[in-house]
Design a protein around this motif. Structure first.
Motif, PDB file in Angstrom:
ATOM      1  N   HIS A 205       0.914  -1.280 -10.021  1.00 28.93           N
ATOM      2  CA  HIS A 205       0.027  -0.835  -8.946  1.00 28.93           C
ATOM      3  C   HIS A 205      -1.357  -0.418  -9.425  1.00 28.93           C
ATOM      4  O   HIS A 205      -2.335  -0.531  -8.685  1.00 28.93           O
TER       5      HIS A 205
ATOM      6  N   GLY B 201      -2.897  -0.064  -5.910  1.00 22.76           N
ATOM      7  CA  GLY B 201      -3.148   1.349  -6.171  1.00 22.76           C
ATOM      8  C   GLY B 201      -4.468   1.619  -6.866  1.00 22.76           C
ATOM      9  O   GLY B 201      -4.773   2.771  -7.199  1.00 22.76           O
TER      10      GLY B 201
ATOM     11  N   PRO C   6       0.965   5.491  -7.546  1.00 19.60           N
ATOM     12  CA  PRO C   6      -0.229   4.679  -7.816  1.00 19.60           C
ATOM     13  C   PRO C   6      -0.434   4.359  -9.293  1.00 19.60           C
ATOM     14  O   PRO C   6      -1.121   3.393  -9.633  1.00 19.60           O
ATOM     15  N   TRP C   7       0.167   5.160 -10.186  1.00 16.61           N
ATOM     16  CA  TRP C   7      -0.056   4.970 -11.618  1.00 16.61           C
ATOM     17  C   TRP C   7       0.947   4.013 -12.244  1.00 16.61           C
ATOM     18  O   TRP C   7       0.872   3.752 -13.454  1.00 16.61           O
TER      19      TRP C   7
ATOM     20  N   ALA D  97       2.321   1.688  -3.424  1.00 18.53           N
ATOM     21  CA  ALA D  97       1.274   2.135  -4.347  1.00 18.53           C
ATOM     22  C   ALA D  97       0.934   3.602  -4.121  1.00 18.53           C
ATOM     23  O   ALA D  97       0.629   4.338  -5.063  1.00 18.53           O
ATOM     24  N   TYR D  98       0.991   4.036  -2.862  1.00 25.79           N
ATOM     25  CA  TYR D  98       0.737   5.442  -2.536  1.00 25.79           C
ATOM     26  C   TYR D  98       1.796   6.340  -3.163  1.00 25.79           C
ATOM     27  O   TYR D  98       1.481   7.422  -3.684  1.00 25.79           O
TER      28      TYR D  98
ATOM     29  N   THR E 250      -3.510   4.298   1.378  1.00 26.82           N
ATOM     30  CA  THR E 250      -4.868   3.772   1.510  1.00 26.82           C
ATOM     31  C   THR E 250      -5.064   3.083   2.848  1.00 26.82           C
ATOM     32  O   THR E 250      -4.271   2.231   3.255  1.00 26.82           O
TER      33      THR E 250
ATOM     34  N   ARG F  22       0.832  -1.204   0.000  1.00 31.02           N
ATOM     35  CA  ARG F  22       0.000   0.000   0.000  1.00 31.02           C
ATOM     36  C   ARG F  22       0.865   1.252   0.000  1.00 31.02           C
ATOM     37  O   ARG F  22       0.546   2.248  -0.666  1.00 31.02           O
TER      38      ARG F  22
ATOM     39  N   LEU G 153      -6.980   4.136  -5.156  1.00 35.23           N
ATOM     40  CA  LEU G 153      -6.490   5.506  -5.188  1.00 35.23           C
ATOM     41  C   LEU G 153      -6.607   6.103  -6.586  1.00 35.23           C
ATOM     42  O   LEU G 153      -7.068   7.243  -6.753  1.00 35.23           O
ATOM     43  N   THR G 154      -6.228   5.345  -7.605  1.00 32.40           N
ATOM     44  CA  THR G 154      -6.300   5.893  -8.964  1.00 32.40           C
ATOM     45  C   THR G 154      -7.751   6.174  -9.359  1.00 32.40           C
ATOM     46  O   THR G 154      -8.049   7.207  -9.991  1.00 32.40           O
TER      47      THR G 154
ATOM     48  N   GLY H 285      -5.154  11.014  -2.071  1.00 32.78           N
ATOM     49  CA  GLY H 285      -3.814  10.523  -2.349  1.00 32.78           C
ATOM     50  C   GLY H 285      -2.722  11.154  -1.519  1.00 32.78           C
ATOM     51  O   GLY H 285      -1.539  10.970  -1.806  1.00 32.78           O
TER      52      GLY H 285
END
Length: 386
Positions: free
Chosen positions: A226, A231, A221-222, A217-218, A339, A214, A234-235, A335
């Motif tokens: 992820h 991610g 995230p893109w 990914a934070y 998460t 997590r 979040l995305t 973001g």
């Protein structure tokens, strides 16, 4: 027991902002839940109807709690702490504990499922408040007064991490630290606690693979690894914010709530609201939350000025619990934070969270009432004396 005036609007400035947040929260849930409700039940209004029931029940809880004198709470803080611990233990008992999304956080009471951490957080606020009043000199002058309450909180934190519920740990410890700091703990002790908390939190985050995923990914995230994995939430949340622009795409017109954004009516309800009402609607919701929390701090300050320290510490703890939960939920939605599953007070769907938020408001209303009564009695005494 002297009963307070039942016309809340005449007793506290908190009444109308709180009621407005409840109604706005219902509107958010009603709009964000249509897709998932129709898919699972065939009725797009299923969750809206259930949330309306929780809302009415929450108003009843607020009213009932506001009738309990703070002197009665002061005699029960140890019992409340025990109840908090028992709830955290019962979540691991088969038949009572209920697992959701891999976390053992819920107590199945038949008609309603209650998140044990909600009870634990409020019980900790009551315990710390009573402790600060009873042991004021020890807290302000000795290490023992500072360490004793932390020992009990450490056990509570350990139980929460076993569920696991890292978000509740952050909120609980944050509120406790604010109470201790304002209760007169020495600056050196406070910053040592803050440093130790950061170290322990870093260890907890890195000790579990899913928490590290997590965090990664934070940070990006893109990234291809992820965007459809850790991610994903979040995305999709960021896409919702981007679609909303200044004034939104229209209430009820969200695309992201149609199974693109998981937990759209619970943890990420604000992202759907921002998509449908834009920056303008999001700002109104944030101002409402800020007003409610600001008024709670005002009640705490008034109680402190009138020497009602127990009530003041409780109001401080409640303001901190709600404020931290708002910051974390919005941080996750936008973001700014990794998460984490935390509901947005008054807005997210869920009876457990709404009931506890309303209970907190009822307590603050009682504090405000007693503080006003204390001021009136002081004024009357002064007039008689003259």
């Amino acid at each position: 027991m002297k009963m307070p005036n039942l016309s809340w609007q005449n007793e506290t400035q908190l009444f109308y902002p709180w009621l407005a947040m409840l109604l706005l929260g219902w509107l958010m849930v009603a709009s964000a839940s249509t897709g998932i409700a129709e898919f699972y039940t065939g009725n797009p209004a299923h969750f809206a109807i259930r949330h309306a029931f929780y809302l009415l029940l929450g108003i009843g809880v607020t009213f009932s709690i506001s009738l309990i004198p703070m002197a009665r709470w002061a005699k029960l803080d140890a019992i409340l702490l025990v109840i908090g611990f028992v709830g955290l233990v019962l979540v691991f008992v088969p038949g009572i504990g209920h697992e959701v999304n891999g976390s053992q956080r819920w107590l199945n009471l038949g008609i309603i499922k209650i998140q044990a951490s909600e009870i634990a957080k409020l019980s900790a606020v009551f315990y710390i408040s009573g402790y600060l009043v009873r042991r004021q000199d020890e807290v302000q002058s000795q290490w023992s007064g500072f360490i004793k309450p932390l020992g009990l909180l450490a056990v509570m934190v350990a139980l929460l991490l076993m569920e696991p519920d890292f978000g509740a740990v952050v909120v609980l410890m944050g509120a406790a630290m604010v109470q201790l700091f304002l209760g007169g703990v020495k600056a050196g002790q406070f910053f040592l606690l803050l440093f130790a908390t950061l170290i322990v939190s870093s260890f907890v985050v890195t000790a579990e693979t899913y928490r590290m995923e997590r965090l990664l990914a934070y940070l990006d995230p893109w990234a291809p690894e992820h965007v459809y994995g850790t991610g994903y939430q979040l995305t999709q949340s960021l896409i919702a914010f981007g679609r909303g622009e200044w004034f939104g795409i229209g209430l009820g017109e969200s695309i992201q709530k149609l199974f693109y954004l998981p937990e759209a009516h619970t943890d990420f309800v604000f992202a759907i609201w921002a998509e449908e009402t834009g920056l303008f609607g999001g700002a109104i919701a944030l101002l409402g939350l800020a007003l409610v929390i600001g008024l709670i701090w005002r009640v705490a300050w008034a109680a402190q000025k009138r020497g009602q320290m127990y009530s003041a510490y409780i109001a401080i703890g409640i303001a901190s619990l709600l404020g931290l939960q708002v910051v974390i939920n919005l941080g996750v939605n936008t973001g700014l934070l990794p998460t984490k599953g935390l509901t947005l007070p008054f807005f997210s769907y869920g009876g457990s969270s709404l009931m506890m938020c309303c209970a907190m408001i009822g307590i603050v209303m009682r504090i405000d009432y007693e503080s006003r009564q204390n001021l009136e009695n002081s004024d009357n005494s002064g007039g008689d004396h003259e």
